[in-house]
Design a protein around this motif. Structure first.
Motif, PDB file in Angstrom:
ATOM      1  N   TRP A  49      45.911  86.868 -23.789  1.00  0.00           N
ATOM      2  CA  TRP A  49      45.440  86.972 -22.348  1.00  0.00           C
ATOM      3  C   TRP A  49      44.756  85.630 -21.949  1.00  0.00           C
ATOM      4  CZ3 TRP A  49      40.263  85.906 -21.038  1.00  0.00           C
ATOM      5  CH2 TRP A  49      40.026  86.374 -19.765  1.00  0.00           C
ATOM      6  N   TRP A  50      44.414  84.972 -22.626  1.00  0.00           N
ATOM      7  CA  TRP A  50      43.951  83.586 -22.251  1.00  0.00           C
ATOM      8  C   TRP A  50      45.182  82.650 -22.026  1.00  0.00           C
ATOM      9  CZ3 TRP A  50      44.735  78.519 -23.978  1.00  0.00           C
ATOM     10  CH2 TRP A  50      44.129  77.548 -23.290  1.00  0.00           C
ATOM     11  N   ALA A  51      46.182  82.771 -22.692  1.00  0.00           N
ATOM     12  CA  ALA A  51      47.233  81.840 -22.577  1.00  0.00           C
ATOM     13  C   ALA A  51      47.939  82.149 -21.200  1.00  0.00           C
ATOM     14  CB  ALA A  51      48.404  82.111 -23.895  1.00  0.00           C
ATOM     15  N   LEU A  52      48.359  83.464 -21.099  1.00  0.00           N
ATOM     16  CA  LEU A  52      48.863  84.044 -19.908  1.00  0.00           C
ATOM     17  C   LEU A  52      48.483  83.650 -18.487  1.00  0.00           C
ATOM     18  CD1 LEU A  52      50.031  87.575 -21.042  1.00  0.00           C
ATOM     19  CD2 LEU A  52      51.384  85.702 -20.724  1.00  0.00           C
ATOM     20  N   ARG A  53      47.243  83.569 -18.640  1.00  0.00           N
ATOM     21  CA  ARG A  53      46.271  83.105 -17.603  1.00  0.00           C
ATOM     22  C   ARG A  53      46.198  81.664 -17.126  1.00  0.00           C
ATOM     23  NH1 ARG A  53      42.793  86.898 -15.000  1.00  0.00           N
ATOM     24  NH2 ARG A  53      43.235  88.813 -15.520  1.00  0.00           N
ATOM     25  N   ASN A  54      45.843  80.991 -18.447  1.00  0.00           N
ATOM     26  CA  ASN A  54      45.505  79.321 -18.396  1.00  0.00           C
ATOM     27  C   ASN A  54      46.389  78.369 -18.687  1.00  0.00           C
ATOM     28  OD1 ASN A  54      42.451  80.102 -17.504  1.00  0.00           O
ATOM     29  ND2 ASN A  54      42.869  81.468 -19.253  1.00  0.00           N
ATOM     30  N   THR A  55      47.546  78.889 -19.347  1.00  0.00           N
ATOM     31  CA  THR A  55      48.422  77.621 -20.009  1.00  0.00           C
ATOM     32  C   THR A  55      49.871  77.660 -19.091  1.00  0.00           C
ATOM     33  OG1 THR A  55      49.568  79.214 -21.459  1.00  0.00           O
ATOM     34  CG2 THR A  55      47.336  78.228 -22.214  1.00  0.00           C
ATOM     35  N   ARG A  56      50.563  76.449 -19.188  1.00  0.00           N
ATOM     36  CA  ARG A  56      51.671  76.344 -18.581  1.00  0.00           C
ATOM     37  C   ARG A  56      52.663  77.241 -18.996  1.00  0.00           C
ATOM     38  NH1 ARG A  56      55.197  72.907 -15.842  1.00  0.00           N
ATOM     39  NH2 ARG A  56      57.028  72.839 -16.455  1.00  0.00           N
ATOM     40  N   PHE A  57      52.604  77.540 -20.487  1.00  0.00           N
ATOM     41  CA  PHE A  57      53.486  78.663 -20.977  1.00  0.00           C
ATOM     42  C   PHE A  57      53.270  80.000 -20.385  1.00  0.00           C
ATOM     43  CE2 PHE A  57      53.548  82.248 -24.177  1.00  0.00           C
ATOM     44  CZ  PHE A  57      55.051  82.080 -24.467  1.00  0.00           C
ATOM     45  N   GLY A  58      52.097  80.553 -20.172  1.00  0.00           N
ATOM     46  CA  GLY A  58      51.726  81.671 -19.547  1.00  0.00           C
ATOM     47  C   GLY A  58      52.344  81.646 -18.031  1.00  0.00           C
ATOM     48  N   LEU A  59      51.963  80.529 -17.377  1.00  0.00           N
ATOM     49  CA  LEU A  59      52.669  80.496 -16.101  1.00  0.00           C
ATOM     50  C   LEU A  59      54.003  80.743 -16.013  1.00  0.00           C
ATOM     51  CD1 LEU A  59      52.200  79.877 -12.979  1.00  0.00           C
ATOM     52  CD2 LEU A  59      52.336  77.421 -13.542  1.00  0.00           C
ATOM     53  N   VAL A  60      54.641  80.153 -16.857  1.00  0.00           N
ATOM     54  CA  VAL A  60      56.282  80.032 -16.736  1.00  0.00           C
ATOM     55  C   VAL A  60      56.744  81.469 -17.336  1.00  0.00           C
ATOM     56  CG1 VAL A  60      58.104  79.317 -17.972  1.00  0.00           C
ATOM     57  CG2 VAL A  60      56.353  77.752 -17.338  1.00  0.00           C
ATOM     58  N   VAL A  61      56.219  82.208 -18.183  1.00  0.00           N
ATOM     59  CA  VAL A  61      56.324  83.488 -18.613  1.00  0.00           C
ATOM     60  C   VAL A  61      56.166  84.497 -17.430  1.00  0.00           C
ATOM     61  CG1 VAL A  61      55.713  85.471 -20.114  1.00  0.00           C
ATOM     62  CG2 VAL A  61      55.988  83.221 -20.964  1.00  0.00           C
ATOM     63  N   ARG A  62      54.965  84.300 -16.769  1.00  0.00           N
ATOM     64  CA  ARG A  62      54.634  85.258 -15.715  1.00  0.00           C
ATOM     65  C   ARG A  62      55.729  85.143 -14.575  1.00  0.00           C
ATOM     66  NH1 ARG A  62      50.073  84.277 -13.434  1.00  0.00           N
ATOM     67  NH2 ARG A  62      49.513  82.538 -14.623  1.00  0.00           N
ATOM     68  N   MET A  63      55.989  83.860 -14.276  1.00  0.00           N
ATOM     69  CA  MET A  63      56.892  83.403 -13.082  1.00  0.00           C
ATOM     70  C   MET A  63      58.135  84.079 -13.281  1.00  0.00           C
ATOM     71  SD  MET A  63      57.770  79.586 -11.317  1.00  0.00           S
ATOM     72  CE  MET A  63      58.303  78.999 -13.041  1.00  0.00           C
ATOM     73  N   THR A  64      58.892  83.882 -14.668  1.00  0.00           N
ATOM     74  CA  THR A  64      59.952  84.507 -14.968  1.00  0.00           C
ATOM     75  C   THR A  64      60.151  85.862 -15.033  1.00  0.00           C
ATOM     76  OG1 THR A  64      60.284  82.390 -16.643  1.00  0.00           O
ATOM     77  CG2 THR A  64      61.831  84.268 -16.902  1.00  0.00           C
ATOM     78  N   GLY A  65      59.087  86.668 -15.181  1.00  0.00           N
ATOM     79  CA  GLY A  65      59.106  88.038 -15.397  1.00  0.00           C
ATOM     80  C   GLY A  65      59.024  88.465 -13.841  1.00  0.00           C
ATOM     81  N   ASP A  66      58.366  87.842 -13.098  1.00  0.00           N
ATOM     82  CA  ASP A  66      58.237  88.092 -11.663  1.00  0.00           C
ATOM     83  C   ASP A  66      59.342  87.913 -10.641  1.00  0.00           C
ATOM     84  OD1 ASP A  66      55.734  89.417 -11.805  1.00  0.00           O
ATOM     85  OD2 ASP A  66      54.501  87.714 -11.491  1.00  0.00           O
TER      86      ASP A  66
END
Length: 306
Positions: A159-176
């Motif tokens: 939960w923290w990584a998806l919201r606060n890390t570059r990795f999480g940002l890249v994963v969410r951007m790729t999914g969206d």
């Protein structure tokens, strides 16, 4: 010991919720990360079963249940990587590949696991919190496996990584939006490959819990569809790792309902109550057909949203 049947059922469901929810938790967290990257992996049922078999086999052969857990995670990562590699090929449907790998993983587990049905492997031990109470029923209920706490920490970390890390940002951007990710110089295939591999690793750990703690044996009917139910659980939790914890506990409590009622002498309708997790899954899937509510919060690149 309390003679109150309601207290007995409540304690049994509390203990059962923790035990039964742990595999749901690991599989749902793996699927949550995978779907956040824009891919669905229905093959996690096969990954769960193969992870359970490999954990039991390695625990038996090595004498170390924790080595079995590591082997289950690695085998799950291999299945996840295989799914990720195949799905990056042109004109490949991730749902169809997931179903194929589910059958492949289950079949492979049954083939290699036949010789491990009879032997007894070392099992994972629980952490005993029984000193917190003098009630005998609660003492038993408070024997909690460490993997449950590992799952809680993993949920918070994801939960923290998806919201606060570059990795999480890249994963969410790729999914969206894959197009946006490519425009930013991100390798969509690589991100989804890594997310699917990590998701498979998590599902493999869930399988290890099944064979090495609860129910704590290896047989061909071990999973009972928990890998597939985890997909419904992720939808129910709206792709939120923290909500996955609550949803897993809900499914776990539903799974513990039948044995809890039987413990106080209520045996009529036992099989119906044992089917509670499947009924809950069906209810969630029916509710998710609503075009206004079902896919709220879903990553835009998922095939079910198109």
């Amino acid at each position: 010991m309390s003679d109150d049947p309601f207290f007995t059922v409540a304690v049994a469901m509390f203990a059962g919720a923790i035990r039964v929810s742990t595999p749901f938790l690991f599989v749902s967290l793996g699927e949550c990360l995978t779907e956040k990257s824009g891919r669905i992996n229905l093959g996690l049922e096969g990954t769960l079963v193969f992870g359970a078999m490999s954990a039991y086999a390695i625990s038996y052969l090595s004498g170390s249940p924790w080595l079995g857990v590591a082997a289950a995670g690695c085998s799950g990562a291999v299945f996840g990587a295989l799914h990720g590699f195949i799905c990056k090929l042109p004109k490949v449907n991730d749902i169809a590949i997931g179903i194929a790998l589910m059958l492949f993983g289950s079949g492979l587990a049954f083939f290699f696991g036949k010789s491990f049905i009879q032997p007894t492997a070392p099992r994972l031990s629980a952490i005993d919190f029984g000193f917190l109470t003098s009630n005998p029923q609660m003492k038993v209920a408070l024997q909690i496996n460490p993997l449950f706490f590992v799952g809680l920490v993993a949920a918070l970390a994801l939960w923290w990584a998806l919201r606060n890390t570059r990795f999480g940002l890249v994963v969410r951007m790729t999914g969206d939006s894959a197009a946006t990710a490519r425009a930013m110089g991100t390798s969509v295939d690589l991100v989804r490959f890594l997310a699917t591999t990590i998701g498979g690793f998590s599902a493999g750990i869930g399988g290890a819990f099944l064979s090495l703690y609860y129910p704590g044996s290896w047989n061909e009917g071990l999973s009972s569809g928990q890998g597939l139910m985890a997909v419904a659980l992720v939808i129910f939790s709206r792709w939120n790792p923290i909500a996955c914890v609550a949803a897993a506990l809900l499914f776990g409590a539903a799974g513990a309902l039948g044995p809890a009622l039987q413990s106080v002498g209520i045996s009529q309708g036992y099989h119906f109550f044992n089917a509670a997790p499947h009924i809950l899954t069906l209810a969630i899937m029916i509710a998710s057909t609503s075009p206004k509510r079902s896919l709220k919060g879903a990553p835009g690149e998922l095939s079910i949203t198109k």
